[in-house]
Design a protein around this motif. Structure first.
Motif, PDB file in Angstrom:
ATOM      1  N   MET A   1     -16.148   0.030   6.652  1.00 33.33           N
ATOM      2  CA  MET A   1     -14.992   0.468   5.868  1.00 33.33           C
ATOM      3  C   MET A   1     -14.423  -0.730   5.107  1.00 33.33           C
ATOM      4  O   MET A   1     -14.055  -1.743   5.702  1.00 33.33           O
ATOM      5  CB  MET A   1     -13.919   1.040   6.787  1.00 33.33           C
ATOM      6  N   LEU A   2     -14.340  -0.592   3.816  1.00 29.53           N
ATOM      7  CA  LEU A   2     -13.756  -1.650   3.011  1.00 29.53           C
ATOM      8  C   LEU A   2     -12.238  -1.627   3.134  1.00 29.53           C
ATOM      9  O   LEU A   2     -11.624  -0.551   3.250  1.00 29.53           O
ATOM     10  CB  LEU A   2     -14.163  -1.474   1.540  1.00 29.53           C
ATOM     11  N   PRO A   3     -11.577  -2.781   3.121  1.00 26.45           N
ATOM     12  CA  PRO A   3     -10.111  -2.802   3.248  1.00 26.45           C
ATOM     13  C   PRO A   3      -9.413  -2.126   2.077  1.00 26.45           C
ATOM     14  O   PRO A   3      -8.249  -1.757   2.182  1.00 26.45           O
ATOM     15  CB  PRO A   3      -9.781  -4.298   3.308  1.00 26.45           C
ATOM     16  N   THR A   4     -10.131  -1.959   0.964  1.00 26.17           N
ATOM     17  CA  THR A   4      -9.515  -1.315  -0.206  1.00 26.17           C
ATOM     18  C   THR A   4      -9.700   0.203  -0.207  1.00 26.17           C
ATOM     19  O   THR A   4      -9.214   0.884  -1.101  1.00 26.17           O
ATOM     20  CB  THR A   4     -10.130  -1.890  -1.492  1.00 26.17           C
ATOM     21  N   TYR A   5     -10.407   0.737   0.797  1.00 25.06           N
ATOM     22  CA  TYR A   5     -10.716   2.175   0.810  1.00 25.06           C
ATOM     23  C   TYR A   5      -9.484   3.005   1.171  1.00 25.06           C
ATOM     24  O   TYR A   5      -8.719   2.672   2.058  1.00 25.06           O
ATOM     25  CB  TYR A   5     -11.843   2.451   1.811  1.00 25.06           C
ATOM     26  N   SER A   6      -9.320   4.121   0.453  1.00 27.71           N
ATOM     27  CA  SER A   6      -8.291   5.106   0.788  1.00 27.71           C
ATOM     28  C   SER A   6      -8.918   6.491   0.725  1.00 27.71           C
ATOM     29  O   SER A   6      -9.524   6.847  -0.291  1.00 27.71           O
ATOM     30  CB  SER A   6      -7.111   5.034  -0.190  1.00 27.71           C
ATOM     31  N   PRO A   7      -8.819   7.276   1.787  1.00 29.96           N
ATOM     32  CA  PRO A   7      -9.439   8.606   1.792  1.00 29.96           C
ATOM     33  C   PRO A   7      -8.618   9.658   1.048  1.00 29.96           C
ATOM     34  O   PRO A   7      -9.048  10.796   0.922  1.00 29.96           O
ATOM     35  CB  PRO A   7      -9.517   8.938   3.282  1.00 29.96           C
ATOM     36  N   TYR A   8      -7.428   9.284   0.571  1.00 28.28           N
ATOM     37  CA  TYR A   8      -6.516  10.259  -0.005  1.00 28.28           C
ATOM     38  C   TYR A   8      -6.616  10.297  -1.525  1.00 28.28           C
ATOM     39  O   TYR A   8      -6.886   9.289  -2.178  1.00 28.28           O
ATOM     40  CB  TYR A   8      -5.072   9.934   0.392  1.00 28.28           C
ATOM     41  N   GLU A   9      -6.365  11.474  -2.052  1.00 30.78           N
ATOM     42  CA  GLU A   9      -6.316  11.625  -3.497  1.00 30.78           C
ATOM     43  C   GLU A   9      -5.153  10.781  -4.037  1.00 30.78           C
ATOM     44  O   GLU A   9      -4.038  10.853  -3.537  1.00 30.78           O
ATOM     45  CB  GLU A   9      -6.109  13.091  -3.866  1.00 30.78           C
ATOM     46  N   GLY A  10      -5.424   9.984  -5.023  1.00 26.66           N
ATOM     47  CA  GLY A  10      -4.388   9.099  -5.554  1.00 26.66           C
ATOM     48  C   GLY A  10      -4.594   7.662  -5.149  1.00 26.66           C
ATOM     49  O   GLY A  10      -3.845   6.780  -5.578  1.00 26.66           O
ATOM     50  N   GLY A  11      -5.599   7.417  -4.284  1.00 24.34           N
ATOM     51  CA  GLY A  11      -5.899   6.043  -3.896  1.00 24.34           C
ATOM     52  C   GLY A  11      -4.739   5.365  -3.191  1.00 24.34           C
ATOM     53  O   GLY A  11      -4.098   5.952  -2.311  1.00 24.34           O
ATOM     54  N   HIS A  12      -4.438   4.141  -3.606  1.00 26.58           N
ATOM     55  CA  HIS A  12      -3.382   3.377  -2.934  1.00 26.58           C
ATOM     56  C   HIS A  12      -1.989   3.888  -3.267  1.00 26.58           C
ATOM     57  O   HIS A  12      -1.013   3.479  -2.629  1.00 26.58           O
ATOM     58  CB  HIS A  12      -3.507   1.896  -3.301  1.00 26.58           C
ATOM     59  N   GLU A  16       0.464  10.080   1.053  1.00 28.87           N
ATOM     60  CA  GLU A  16       0.149   9.996   2.484  1.00 28.87           C
ATOM     61  C   GLU A  16       0.273   8.572   3.026  1.00 28.87           C
ATOM     62  O   GLU A  16       0.423   8.368   4.238  1.00 28.87           O
ATOM     63  CB  GLU A  16      -1.276  10.512   2.742  1.00 28.87           C
ATOM     64  N   LEU A  17       0.180   7.600   2.122  1.00 25.48           N
ATOM     65  CA  LEU A  17       0.251   6.204   2.550  1.00 25.48           C
ATOM     66  C   LEU A  17       1.664   5.653   2.556  1.00 25.48           C
ATOM     67  O   LEU A  17       1.880   4.504   2.915  1.00 25.48           O
ATOM     68  CB  LEU A  17      -0.621   5.338   1.627  1.00 25.48           C
ATOM     69  N   ARG A  18       2.623   6.484   2.154  1.00 26.21           N
ATOM     70  CA  ARG A  18       4.007   6.021   2.091  1.00 26.21           C
ATOM     71  C   ARG A  18       4.768   6.525   3.308  1.00 26.21           C
ATOM     72  O   ARG A  18       4.966   7.732   3.462  1.00 26.21           O
ATOM     73  CB  ARG A  18       4.676   6.518   0.810  1.00 26.21           C
ATOM     74  N   MET A  19       5.172   5.619   4.174  1.00 23.53           N
ATOM     75  CA  MET A  19       6.019   5.961   5.310  1.00 23.53           C
ATOM     76  C   MET A  19       7.351   5.255   5.102  1.00 23.53           C
ATOM     77  O   MET A  19       7.436   4.030   5.235  1.00 23.53           O
ATOM     78  CB  MET A  19       5.377   5.520   6.626  1.00 23.53           C
ATOM     79  N   PRO A  20       8.416   5.994   4.751  1.00 25.12           N
ATOM     80  CA  PRO A  20       9.682   5.339   4.378  1.00 25.12           C
ATOM     81  C   PRO A  20      10.188   4.348   5.417  1.00 25.12           C
ATOM     82  O   PRO A  20      10.596   3.251   5.079  1.00 25.12           O
ATOM     83  CB  PRO A  20      10.646   6.512   4.201  1.00 25.12           C
ATOM     84  N   THR A  21      10.140   4.737   6.690  1.00 23.98           N
ATOM     85  CA  THR A  21      10.656   3.845   7.724  1.00 23.98           C
ATOM     86  C   THR A  21       9.652   2.775   8.120  1.00 23.98           C
ATOM     87  O   THR A  21       9.894   2.011   9.035  1.00 23.98           O
ATOM     88  CB  THR A  21      11.060   4.650   8.975  1.00 23.98           C
TER      89      THR A  21
END
Length: 314
Positions: A1-12, A16-21
């Motif tokens: 797994m590359l550190p730049t990989y994101s399985p979600y639509e929209g990439g980085h 799904e990658l945003r957790m406010p807290t």
């Protein structure tokens, strides 16, 4: 797994990658007081990045513009280093990042969720170091210039935090928690300032009580006699050298040094105050660490540190 990989639509940029807290995730809270904060270029972020829960601003009121400037001494004052820039705006930024409100987060009415079990007054979710954390960031404001004008300037310059409801306050009967708790120290606990703060029935500044003078009394501006209590001053502080004759250069003597120091800490805590001994030895590091370990084992509430990186790793 590359550190730049994101399985979600929209990439980085995927939601799904945003957790406010998660702004400060993996930063454990530490009951450390960041002493001599004026040495740090970015005092708020530096302290919070190490999980430090208590920070300190030494402020001077400039009569030319009625603005508070940060420095320990007059010689180190500069026009750019204001209380607003170094502390207030940084705290606002941190708390806004930790309390995101957008179309993703407002789908859930978590204000009602948290107020159900939390008692007297509804409040929004806020967090410092991890999800659901309700431990306030403590801001000690050391008044270097004397007089009530400096006190009133502090109250005035806290407005950005006050307007957002982010200051812990006393409403006359109980403490209403907020993400920032402000304590005045230094000249902020002189008789003239105490006389104004103690009678106030709705205030969002507290005091740092003198640990070795907790029985002193004074008259408020209302003519009533007041004394130290934990609703006025949640913490009691003293210099390390004034509280004990032990220097840390050798193991503490159980009878003549450890017992009196333990009694001082426990008796202060039994009256409802948290304890802090400032300016403990900084060097050699083995002496510093011995003192920190002893104070921690004796149950002091706050470890006072100039080297917060070392304290965080302690």
């Amino acid at each position: 797994m590359l550190p730049t990989y994101s399985p979600y639509e929209g990439g980085h940029d995927a939601p799904e990658l945003r957790m406010p807290t998660g702004f400060s995730r993996n930063v454990p809270e530490r009951r450390i007081h960041s002493h001599n904060d004026y040495w740090r270029d970015v005092p708020v972020y530096t302290a919070l990045s190490h999980g430090v829960l208590s920070i300190e601003a030494d402020v001077w009121l400039n009569p030319k513009d009625d603005v508070l400037y940060v420095s320990h001494s007059v010689a180190a004052l500069t026009r750019a280093r204001t209380f607003q820039r170094l502390y207030i705006s940084q705290l606002v930024d941190v708390l806004e990042r930790a309390n995101v409100h957008d179309h993703e987060t407002t789908f859930f009415n978590y204000v009602d969720y948290y107020s159900q079990e939390n008692e007297r007054e509804p409040r929004r979710l806020w967090t410092s170091f991890y999800e659901g954390n309700m431990t306030p960031i403590r801001l000690l404001v050391d008044l270097k210039t004397r007089g009530n004008e400096t006190y009133h300037a502090v109250v005035r310059e806290l407005a950005p935090l006050r307007e957002r409801g982010w200051l812990t306050r006393w409403n006359g009967t109980h403490v209403v928690p907020g993400p920032v708790q402000v304590l005045l120290t230094g000249n902020g606990i002189n008789a003239d300032v105490r006389a104004q703060v103690a009678p106030a029935r709705d205030r969002d500044v507290f005091l740092d009580a003198p640990l070795l003078k907790l029985d002193e009394t004074w008259l408020g501006v209302d003519g009533v006699k007041y004394g130290w209590n934990s609703s006025l001053a949640p913490m009691a502080s003293a210099s390390f050298s004034s509280a004990t004759s032990w220097t840390g250069r050798r193991t503490i003597d159980p009878a003549t040094e450890e017992a009196p120091l333990a009694a001082l800490i426990s008796s202060t805590q039994s009256r409802g105050f948290e304890t802090r001994l400032w300016s403990s030895p900084r060097w050699p590091t083995h002496v510093r660490d011995r003192v920190w370990r002893t104070l921690y084992d004796l149950g002091t509430d706050w470890l006072d540190a100039d080297d917060i990186e070392a304290a965080a790793a302690f």
